[in-house]
Design an enzyme around this catalytic site. Structure first.
Site, PDB file in Angstrom:
ATOM      1  N   SER A   1      81.706 -18.089  17.814  1.00  0.00           N
ATOM      2  CA  SER A   1      81.164 -18.818  16.659  1.00  0.00           C
ATOM      3  C   SER A   1      82.216 -19.225  15.633  1.00  0.00           C
ATOM      4  O   SER A   1      81.912 -20.015  14.728  1.00  0.00           O
ATOM      5  CB  SER A   1      80.106 -17.974  15.950  1.00  0.00           C
ATOM      6  OG  SER A   1      78.951 -17.911  16.725  1.00  0.00           O
TER       7      SER A   1
ATOM      8  N   LYS B   1      82.649 -22.803  15.069  1.00  0.00           N
ATOM      9  CA  LYS B   1      81.624 -23.630  14.404  1.00  0.00           C
ATOM     10  C   LYS B   1      82.127 -24.378  13.162  1.00  0.00           C
ATOM     11  O   LYS B   1      81.891 -25.580  13.033  1.00  0.00           O
ATOM     12  CB  LYS B   1      80.398 -22.781  14.069  1.00  0.00           C
ATOM     13  CG  LYS B   1      79.619 -22.325  15.315  1.00  0.00           C
ATOM     14  CD  LYS B   1      78.539 -21.309  14.941  1.00  0.00           C
ATOM     15  CE  LYS B   1      77.746 -20.839  16.152  1.00  0.00           C
ATOM     16  NZ  LYS B   1      76.801 -19.766  15.797  1.00  0.00           N
TER      17      LYS B   1
ATOM     18  N   TYR C   1      78.803 -26.996  24.108  1.00  0.00           N
ATOM     19  CA  TYR C   1      78.869 -26.001  23.025  1.00  0.00           C
ATOM     20  C   TYR C   1      79.417 -24.673  23.551  1.00  0.00           C
ATOM     21  O   TYR C   1      80.255 -24.023  22.911  1.00  0.00           O
ATOM     22  CB  TYR C   1      77.468 -25.824  22.414  1.00  0.00           C
ATOM     23  CG  TYR C   1      77.298 -24.557  21.617  1.00  0.00           C
ATOM     24  CD1 TYR C   1      77.860 -24.416  20.341  1.00  0.00           C
ATOM     25  CD2 TYR C   1      76.588 -23.469  22.144  1.00  0.00           C
ATOM     26  CE1 TYR C   1      77.708 -23.236  19.619  1.00  0.00           C
ATOM     27  CE2 TYR C   1      76.433 -22.292  21.431  1.00  0.00           C
ATOM     28  CZ  TYR C   1      77.001 -22.180  20.174  1.00  0.00           C
ATOM     29  OH  TYR C   1      76.862 -21.008  19.465  1.00  0.00           O
TER      30      TYR C   1
ATOM     31  N   TYR D   1      76.024 -15.380   8.264  1.00  0.00           N
ATOM     32  CA  TYR D   1      74.601 -15.326   8.649  1.00  0.00           C
ATOM     33  C   TYR D   1      73.770 -14.550   7.624  1.00  0.00           C
ATOM     34  O   TYR D   1      73.909 -14.750   6.431  1.00  0.00           O
ATOM     35  CB  TYR D   1      74.448 -14.714  10.049  1.00  0.00           C
ATOM     36  CG  TYR D   1      75.332 -15.352  11.068  1.00  0.00           C
ATOM     37  CD1 TYR D   1      75.172 -16.703  11.380  1.00  0.00           C
ATOM     38  CD2 TYR D   1      76.318 -14.646  11.714  1.00  0.00           C
ATOM     39  CE1 TYR D   1      75.974 -17.311  12.318  1.00  0.00           C
ATOM     40  CE2 TYR D   1      77.129 -15.252  12.659  1.00  0.00           C
ATOM     41  CZ  TYR D   1      76.955 -16.582  12.953  1.00  0.00           C
ATOM     42  OH  TYR D   1      77.752 -17.174  13.873  1.00  0.00           O
TER      43      TYR D   1
HETATM   44  O1  DON Z   1      75.962 -19.049  20.982  1.00  0.00           O
HETATM   45  C1  DON Z   1      76.288 -17.937  21.394  1.00  0.00           C
HETATM   46  O2  DON Z   1      75.434 -17.137  21.715  1.00  0.00           O
HETATM   47  C2  DON Z   1      77.730 -17.489  21.488  1.00  0.00           C
HETATM   48  N1  DON Z   1      78.424 -18.150  22.484  1.00  0.00           N
HETATM   49  C3  DON Z   1      78.429 -17.558  20.158  1.00  0.00           C
HETATM   50  C4  DON Z   1      77.695 -16.779  19.105  1.00  0.00           C
HETATM   51  C5  DON Z   1      78.559 -16.108  18.091  1.00  0.00           C
HETATM   52  O3  DON Z   1      79.742 -15.942  18.210  1.00  0.00           O
HETATM   53  C6  DON Z   1      77.798 -15.520  16.956  1.00  0.00           C
HETATM   54  N2  DON Z   1      78.665 -14.926  15.973  1.00  0.00           N
HETATM   55  N3  DON Z   1      78.789 -13.852  15.579  1.00  0.00           N
END
Ligand code: DON
Length: 439
Positions: A64, A67, A191, A243
């Site tokens: 993430s 992002k 993504y 978050y």
């Molecule tokens: O979208 C997802 O589930 C993961 N590839 C990335 C999520 C993520 O890193 C959330 N952060 N803490």
């Protein structure tokens, strides 16, 4: 002598090492198998100096943390209005993978939750790119932030795709609201590829330092994104980057930040520093446990909270004195430091309160290292009003902090390199309206 900073970093790492709470992300085997004891921290200064301790060159997936950077690319490539029409900027107070969209428009609340990030991925590069070209645009962009060509972890990528049910559900919802206009599966694939880009803590610190350095990579000197995009991205990181822990983070740490499920965490403090930490065990919000502790320490030890602002304004007027005597006397306002609005206001007030009786007045900028646009205009207006009051005004500006000063209609200023020059013939006289010439 060794620098004190790596020693400080090593010491802080030892202080958090005993905390083994939390678990590495468990939703795919590749992340669950991460070595949980890995621990590293890097400071990247905005002039390119890098300090690190621990596991700073171990690669892991960016997840993430990609992002905010992809959001920056979408804003740069498509412009603000089209992106804001599809993705909001409101903190959701929800988990990163919550299936929630704005009820009336179907817009994701912000670009840091998955719904928003899937959308901004689809907006990186121009509209007519193929999914593969879009992924290349994103990897190329992330690499520009890092200052080196980044690669992808194909195993993580394949595994994420196999268990991408929730992200696919989000993408199909986005498609049903026309927020996504392409094939939802292809966008989620892109993504996930974006999240599978491999980085080190050193890379992440440099990426954060690029944000801290107004979009210019401190290593390569490349202007990766423009100032307004940096401001937008840092604002969203500050409000939504952590978050449902965003409020705690804002008060305890106060550094615009972003976490990733592989254990990375970045913070960018404008004008100062990019910070990255790496430790794979996560708390229930999906943020690195030791990473959060490290940032709390860094923020309090080094006064990095964005709301902790130095009392700079009062110190802008270093001295206010008279040089010489009789009709040749010059009233000198010696200024210093970085001047922004509150500092310029202080100068205006000092000049007013002094109401100089002398016929000649100098604003001495020798010890000023920066001045922003509003302050420059305010000082030049002071010059103009002093001229209209019948004063001969000098700007002592050896470093051209105010290049080509134009004091406007009726204003007149003589630029000199040293106050002493005011007693000998002046170098450059600038009349209001931009006319200048040798006196
Ligand atoms: O979208 C997802 O589930 C993961 N590839 C990335 C999520 C993520 O890193 C959330 N952060 N803490």
């Amino acid at each position: 002598m060794r620098s004190v900073i790596p020693d400080y970093l090593a010491e802080v790492l030892e202080d958090v090492r005993s905390d083994t709470s939390g678990e590495p992300a468990g939703y795919i085997p590749e992340l669950a198998a991460a070595e949980p004891e890995r621990l590293g921290a890097v400071f990247a200064m905005v002039d390119g100096a890098v300090y690190g301790a621990g596991d700073i060159d171990v690669e892991f997936t960016i997840q993430s943390i990609s992002k905010p950077f992809t959001y920056a690319l979408a804003l740069s490539d498509r412009g603000f209005d089209p992106v804001l029409a599809k993705v909001g900027v409101e903190p959701s107070g929800e988990a990163f993978n919550e299936i929630s969209l704005e009820s009336d428009t179907g817009r994701p609340l912000n670009p840091m939750i998955n719904a928003g990030a899937i959308t901004t991925h689809s907006m990186a590069g121009s509209e007519d790119l193929s999914p593969a070209e879009r992924v290349e645009r994103v990897v190329h962009g992330l690499s520009a932030f890092a200052g080196r060509r980044l690669k992808m972890d194909e195993a993580v990528c394949a595994s994420e795709m196999e268990s991408a049910h929730r992200n696919l559900a989000i993408a199909y919802m986005l498609r049903s609201h026309d927020i996504l206009t392409e094939d939802p599966r292809a966008v989620v694939d892109g993504y996930i590829r974006q999240c599978s880009v491999l980085v080190t803590a050193r890379d992440l610190a440099m990426m954060a330092a690029t944000l801290a350095n107004r979009g210019v990579n401190p290593l390569t000197g490349e202007q990766v994104i423009r100032g307004p995009v940096v401001r937008q991205v840092l604002s969203v990181m500050a409000t939504c980057g952590m978050y449902d822990a965003a409020g705690d983070w804002a008060t305890q740490v106060g550094i615009p930040a972003k976490s990733g499920v592989a254990g990375g965490l970045i913070g960018a403090l404008p004008g100062q520093i990019g910070i990255a930490t790496f430790s794979p065990r996560l708390d229930p919000h999906g943020n690195s446990v030791r990473g959060v502790s490290l940032f709390e320490r860094f923020s309090s030890d080094m006064g990095l909270h964005v709301m902790e602002v130095p009392a700079a304004a009062r110190a802008v007027v270093r001295s206010n004195h008279v040089v010489g005597s009789g009709p040749d006397a010059i009233r000198v306002f010696q200024l210093q430091g970085g001047i922004r609005f509150a500092g310029a206001e202080r100068v205006v007030r000092e000049v007013l309160d002094t109401a100089p009786a002398e016929a000649r007045v100098a604003l001495d900028l020798t010890m000023v290292h920066s001045i922003d646009d509003v302050s420059r205009r305010m000082l030049l207006e002071v010059v103009r009003r002093l001229t209209l009051d019948g004063r001969e005004v000098y700007l002592v500006d050896p470093e051209s902090i105010i290049p080509d000063p134009d004091p406007g209609d009726g204003g007149r200023v003589t630029v000199i390199g040293d106050v002493e020059e005011a007693v000998s013939p002046p170098r450059t006289v600038v009349q209001g309206g931009g006319r200048s010439g040798e006196a």
